[in-house]
Scaffold this active site. Structure first.
Site, PDB file in Angstrom:
ATOM      1  N   GLU A   1       0.859  -1.121   0.173  1.00 49.34           N
ATOM      2  CA  GLU A   1       0.157   0.076  -0.017  1.00 49.34           C
ATOM      3  C   GLU A   1       0.781   1.237  -0.031  1.00 49.34           C
ATOM      4  O   GLU A   1       1.114   1.820   1.064  1.00 49.34           O
ATOM      5  CB  GLU A   1      -0.884   0.095   1.116  1.00 49.34           C
ATOM      6  CG  GLU A   1      -1.886  -1.176   1.036  1.00 49.34           C
ATOM      7  CD  GLU A   1      -3.237  -1.008   2.277  1.00 49.34           C
ATOM      8  OE1 GLU A   1      -2.984   0.129   3.036  1.00 49.34           O
ATOM      9  OE2 GLU A   1      -3.948  -1.650   2.385  1.00 49.34           O
TER      10      GLU A   1
ATOM     11  N   GLU B   1      -5.311  -8.633   1.086  1.00 52.03           N
ATOM     12  CA  GLU B   1      -6.081  -8.022   2.693  1.00 52.03           C
ATOM     13  C   GLU B   1      -7.656  -7.963   2.185  1.00 52.03           C
ATOM     14  O   GLU B   1      -7.942  -7.606   1.347  1.00 52.03           O
ATOM     15  CB  GLU B   1      -5.475  -6.879   3.031  1.00 52.03           C
ATOM     16  CG  GLU B   1      -4.107  -7.064   3.614  1.00 52.03           C
ATOM     17  CD  GLU B   1      -3.507  -5.824   4.223  1.00 52.03           C
ATOM     18  OE1 GLU B   1      -4.687  -4.881   4.816  1.00 52.03           O
ATOM     19  OE2 GLU B   1      -2.294  -5.386   4.358  1.00 52.03           O
TER      20      GLU B   1
HETATM   21  C1  GBH Z   1      -4.538  -1.939   5.585  1.00 51.17           C
HETATM   22  O1  GBH Z   1      -4.639  -0.606   5.230  1.00 51.17           O
HETATM   23  C2  GBH Z   1      -3.190  -2.228   5.922  1.00 51.17           C
HETATM   24  O2  GBH Z   1      -2.261  -3.037   4.774  1.00 51.17           O
HETATM   25  C3  GBH Z   1      -3.204  -2.900   7.375  1.00 51.17           C
HETATM   26  O3  GBH Z   1      -1.977  -2.811   7.724  1.00 51.17           O
HETATM   27  C4  GBH Z   1      -4.349  -2.370   8.335  1.00 51.17           C
HETATM   28  O4  GBH Z   1      -4.272  -2.831   9.299  1.00 51.17           O
HETATM   29  C5  GBH Z   1      -5.658  -2.869   7.482  1.00 51.17           C
HETATM   30  O5  GBH Z   1      -5.598  -2.259   6.091  1.00 51.17           O
HETATM   31  C6  GBH Z   1      -7.008  -2.283   8.121  1.00 51.17           C
HETATM   32  O6  GBH Z   1      -6.669  -0.852   8.240  1.00 51.17           O
HETATM   33  O7  GBH Z   1      -8.391   6.748   5.206  1.00 51.17           O
HETATM   34  O8  GBH Z   1     -10.300   8.140   4.385  1.00 51.17           O
HETATM   35  O9  GBH Z   1      -8.402   8.079   3.290  1.00 51.17           O
HETATM   36  C7  GBH Z   1      -5.898  -0.088   4.695  1.00 51.17           C
HETATM   37  C8  GBH Z   1      -5.959   1.379   4.928  1.00 51.17           C
HETATM   38  C9  GBH Z   1      -7.827   2.696   4.751  1.00 51.17           C
HETATM   39  C10 GBH Z   1      -6.009   3.032   3.304  1.00 51.17           C
HETATM   40  C11 GBH Z   1      -8.664   3.214   4.200  1.00 51.17           C
HETATM   41  C12 GBH Z   1      -7.109   3.915   2.484  1.00 51.17           C
HETATM   42  C13 GBH Z   1      -8.631   5.279   2.462  1.00 51.17           C
HETATM   43  C14 GBH Z   1      -9.888   5.954   3.307  1.00 51.17           C
HETATM   44  N1  GBH Z   1      -6.778   2.063   4.055  1.00 51.17           N
HETATM   45  N2  GBH Z   1      -8.048   4.300   3.469  1.00 51.17           N
HETATM   46  S1  GBH Z   1      -9.301   7.435   3.994  1.00 51.17           S
END
Ligand code: GBH
Length: 459
Positions: free
Chosen positions: A169, A360
């Protein structure tokens, strides 16, 4: 008969995922150097309750018991990440044998239990030394450092890994770490748009250098890919126009990350949009960025609804989820199972990917054990069941979907949310570090055993 149920192909890879900083703990043991997350967690107010990953869920010391729990689930693969600063405490230079040894022992334990080890090289925990010396991804030298680290890991551990992910990511350690998202992640700085785009370029270049370094060590004996949180584009209606719009949106929204990696060049839409702030790059770098991959991994959680819109500049527009839209307990976690069908389908149509893994998918949910330490997380079971049914549609349509890694095996350190959000199949009591299987763990075990969702229990 089996056709009545969502039966998965025989060799389908059922896995679960974690990341080093979120689970390992032992932050200052056996020569590990500090990472940007160790530093960021010390900033007052950066993390809920000022939590940090110093002890996390102590996977570093409990890994044997944890592998036994994975075996109970019947997991076929475990996706973990390697802490870069355990291997190279200064990011570059002299490796730390004790750090390497932890991953050797973990991998041995997994192989002993018949579980495939899949390792992520970089899940956001950049060695602090690289931030201090080069301002991290702002410098091209950081990309070179990732390439060197990747080659070293491939040489030392690659013979016993099944798969390797260069990076997890991009958005989360760049856009969120460099001040372009409301929620701030490590390193928690604020740069100009121009510097952000150059750092993004260095990160995808680092990915390409890592792919080449691993390939040079291991040829085709190890599956090489990455895990990206591509936008979860879903057409609002299943019409030709909306589907085409969602496909165009998927490619354009990924213009700084996955699109150049899979096409070997930036889409003109991205370069046009960024104009004077676009990255500076060479043709040679673009070739490295486009190095062939064995698979692509998508981390998919929440939908980005797209509709055909003749009035929009690019012919599509994004329909945000409104306040009434159902969500799991994470502000961004809107529920739309069909992301697990649409993203692989649209990505495959765009890029003809040899193998796709869901690297994931999962949800957080404020679950609590009852008096007998049982956790009845029916909402998580609902979430998982619906997503797997949607994923199965892609299997029926012969998309090259090869496996699914559930996030996450355990409750763990959820970054800026600290330990206040629980994503695990196993409940963790943070006082005692005891783990208890939730209802969802039993659900997932049944899915793996039956290699299907639905159908009569066979246990
Ligand atoms: C993943 O991140 C990670 O790889 C992992 O480590 C983490 O624990 C898991 O998912 C759960 O969160 O935040 O409003 O901009 C995902 C993180 C969250 C990134 C949503 C993009 C977009 C919406 N994602 N985000 S915002």
């Amino acid at each position: 008969m089996s056709k009545l149920y969502c039966q998965f192909p025989q060799d389908f890879l059922w896995g679960a995922a974690t990341a080093a900083y979120q689970v390992e703990g032992a932050a200052r043991e056996d020569g590990r150097g500090p990472s940007g997350w160790d530093t960021f967690c010390r900033r007052p107010g950066a993390i809920a309750m000022d939590h940090n990953g110093d002890h996390a869920v102590n996977h570093y010391h409990r890994y044997k018991d944890d592998v036994a729990l994975m075996a109970q689930l019947g997991l076929k693969a475990y996706r973990f990440s390697i802490s870069w600063s355990r291997i190279f405490p200064d990011g570059v230079g002299r490796p730390n044998p004790a750090g390497l040894d932890f991953y050797r022992r973990l991998i041995d334990e997994l192989l002993g239990a018949g579980i495939q080890p899949w390792a992520t090289l970089f899940h956001w925990d950049l060695p602090q030394a690289l931030e201090d010396r080069w301002r991290g991804w702002e410098s091209k030298q950081c990309a070179q450092a990732l390439g060197d680290y990747a080659g070293f890991v491939a040489r030392e551990l690659g013979d016993r890994l099944t798969g390797i992910f260069t990076i997890n990511e991009f958005l989360c350690f760049l856009d969120k770490g460099y001040g372009f998202e409301p929620e701030l992640f490590a390193p928690g700085k604020s740069v100009s748009r121009r510097i952000l785009n150059q750092a993004r370029h260095h990160a995808i270049y680092g990915h390409g250098l890592a792919v080449q370094a691993i390939r040079a060590e291991r040829g085709n004996s190890l599956s090489i890919g990455l895990a990206d949180n591509i936008s979860g584009c879903v057409p609002v209606r299943e019409t030709k126009e909306d589907i085409a719009a969602a496909k165009a949106a998927l490619r354009e929204l990924s213009g700084m990350y996955i699109t150049p990696i899979l096409e070997g060049s930036y889409p003109t839409t991205y370069l046009e949009d960024e104009a004077a702030n676009a990255p500076v790059f060479t043709e040679e770098e673009m070739k490295v960025i486009g190095s062939p991959l064995d698979f692509v991994g998508f981390n998919l959680y929440a939908p980005v609804f797209i509709r055909h819109d003749p009035e929009a500049r690019r012919g599509w527009s994004h329909l945000p989820c409104d306040d009434a839209y159902p969500r799991m307990s994470m502000p961004w976690l809107a529920i739309e199972p069909s992301i697990l069908y649409w993203v692989p389908r649209l990505a495959h149509e765009l890029w003809d990917i040899p193998a796709i893994y869901i690297t994931e998918n999962g949800c957080s949910y404020p679950d609590r054990p009852d008096a007998k330490n049982q956790v009845w997380d029916t909402a998580r079971v609902m979430y998982l069941k619906q997503h797997l049914i949607a994923l199965h549609r892609g299997v029926l349509e012969d998309l090259p979907i090869k496996g699914y890694f559930l996030w996450s095996l355990f409750d763990n350190f959820e970054w800026a949310f600290g330990y206040t959000k629980r994503f695990g199949l196993f409940y963790v009591n943070y006082e005692t570090m005891d783990r208890f299987p939730k209802l969802s763990a039993k659900f997932y075990r049944d899915v793996i055993k039956q290699n299907a969702v639905g159908g009569p229990a066979r246990n």
